[in-house]
Every structure is written in structure tokens, then in C-alpha cells.
Design a protein around this motif. Structure first.
Motif, PDB file in Angstrom:
ATOM      1  N   ASP A  27      42.387  40.760  44.341  1.00  0.00           N
ATOM      2  CA  ASP A  27      42.911  42.374  44.369  1.00  0.00           C
ATOM      3  C   ASP A  27      42.830  43.085  45.751  1.00  0.00           C
ATOM      4  O   ASP A  27      42.069  42.551  46.401  1.00  0.00           O
ATOM      5  CB  ASP A  27      42.542  42.881  42.983  1.00  0.00           C
ATOM      6  CG  ASP A  27      41.106  43.321  43.235  1.00  0.00           C
ATOM      7  OD1 ASP A  27      40.363  42.769  43.789  1.00  0.00           O
ATOM      8  OD2 ASP A  27      40.616  44.340  42.392  1.00  0.00           O
ATOM      9  N   GLN A  28      43.524  44.257  45.706  1.00  0.00           N
ATOM     10  CA  GLN A  28      43.323  44.951  46.994  1.00  0.00           C
ATOM     11  C   GLN A  28      41.873  45.466  47.237  1.00  0.00           C
ATOM     12  O   GLN A  28      41.617  45.427  48.435  1.00  0.00           O
ATOM     13  CB  GLN A  28      44.331  46.176  47.118  1.00  0.00           C
ATOM     14  CG  GLN A  28      45.833  45.823  47.022  1.00  0.00           C
ATOM     15  CD  GLN A  28      46.248  45.139  48.056  1.00  0.00           C
ATOM     16  OE1 GLN A  28      45.391  45.367  49.260  1.00  0.00           O
ATOM     17  NE2 GLN A  28      47.402  44.539  48.363  1.00  0.00           N
ATOM     18  N   GLY A  29      41.032  45.699  46.152  1.00  0.00           N
ATOM     19  CA  GLY A  29      39.908  46.287  46.601  1.00  0.00           C
ATOM     20  C   GLY A  29      38.820  45.382  47.149  1.00  0.00           C
ATOM     21  O   GLY A  29      38.266  45.637  47.754  1.00  0.00           O
ATOM     22  N   SER A  30      39.094  43.975  46.618  1.00  0.00           N
ATOM     23  CA  SER A  30      38.103  42.805  47.259  1.00  0.00           C
ATOM     24  C   SER A  30      38.366  42.607  48.413  1.00  0.00           C
ATOM     25  O   SER A  30      37.820  42.396  49.348  1.00  0.00           O
ATOM     26  CB  SER A  30      38.189  41.831  46.192  1.00  0.00           C
ATOM     27  OG  SER A  30      39.494  41.292  46.207  1.00  0.00           O
ATOM     28  N   LYS A  31      39.944  42.637  48.863  1.00  0.00           N
ATOM     29  CA  LYS A  31      40.355  42.508  50.285  1.00  0.00           C
ATOM     30  C   LYS A  31      39.800  43.593  51.169  1.00  0.00           C
ATOM     31  O   LYS A  31      39.318  43.130  52.431  1.00  0.00           O
ATOM     32  CB  LYS A  31      41.777  42.392  50.236  1.00  0.00           C
ATOM     33  CG  LYS A  31      42.475  40.931  49.729  1.00  0.00           C
ATOM     34  CD  LYS A  31      43.967  41.218  49.822  1.00  0.00           C
ATOM     35  CE  LYS A  31      44.571  40.077  49.304  1.00  0.00           C
ATOM     36  NZ  LYS A  31      46.171  39.918  49.190  1.00  0.00           N
ATOM     37  N   LEU A  32      39.795  44.697  50.603  1.00  0.00           N
ATOM     38  CA  LEU A  32      39.422  45.787  51.579  1.00  0.00           C
ATOM     39  C   LEU A  32      37.907  45.780  51.672  1.00  0.00           C
ATOM     40  O   LEU A  32      37.306  45.837  53.005  1.00  0.00           O
ATOM     41  CB  LEU A  32      39.634  47.175  50.825  1.00  0.00           C
ATOM     42  CG  LEU A  32      39.362  48.484  51.795  1.00  0.00           C
ATOM     43  CD1 LEU A  32      40.081  48.497  53.064  1.00  0.00           C
ATOM     44  CD2 LEU A  32      39.564  49.648  50.756  1.00  0.00           C
TER      45      LEU A  32
END
Length: 105
Positions: A27-32
């Protein structure tokens, strides 16, 4: 007729087996978080940019009779300078780790 593709020269149709390029979905949070660990100076630059823009918007509210450009140009220069400084420090840090901090064989 010119411009039509013959049926035998068409690209093959997918057979339904979908091969994903990534080994797992993120998800976007883990990518960030992963990107922040990989390049921490990018995160510092983005946070500094956000802080300077927030401060500039706060000061814009109480600028008085001064022109908008007189207020916005120094804020823009400060934001760009902070981001460029963070990028320079990040590049210098990675060059140091890559070339000077390696143990000699």
C-alpha cells in the motif's frame, strides 16, 4: 486496403496467466516508509518544503499592505534552497558511503 492489419500478423492474445512485476502488493504507506528508509534526505527535503510553505501561508495572512510578490518570492527561494540543500547533502552522503567509507581490500 491500406492501413488494415492482417489477422495472422496481430499480436498474440493473453492466455489469462497474469504475471505481476512485484513479488507482493504494497500500500502507499509502506511504499513511503520504504522510500524514506532508502533515501532519508528526500523525506527531510519534503518535510522542510512543507514547513516553509506552511510558515509562508501563515505569514501571508498577516502581511499587511505589502505586495504579494514581495512576500512570495523570498518564500519560494527559501523552499527551493532547502530542497536543494537536502538533495546535496543526500548525494554527498551516498558518495561518502559508496567511495570513502568502504573498507580497502
Amino acid at each position: 486496403m491500406k492501413g488494415f492489419i492482417k489477422e495472422d500478423s496481430a499480436a498474440p492474445i493473453s492466455t489469462g496467466t497474469d504475471v505481476s512485476l512485484s513479488s507482493h502488493d504494497e500500500d502507499q504507506g509502506s511504499k513511503l516508509i520504504w522510500k524514506a528508509r532508502e533515501a532519508p534526505f528526500v523525506s527531510i527535503g519534503m518535510a522542510g518544503l512543507a514547513a516553509i510553505v506552511a510558515y509562508g501561508l501563515y505569514k501571508l495572512k498577516c502581511r499587511g499592505n505589502t505586495k504579494m510578490s514581495v512576500h512570495l518570492i523570498p518564500m519560494c527561494v527559501a523552499a527551493q534552497g532547502f530542497v536543494m540543500g537536502a538533495m546535496t547533502l543526500g548525494t554527498s552522503h551516498s558518495v561518502y558511503k559508496e567511495f570513502w567509507a568502504k573498507p580497502k581490500p
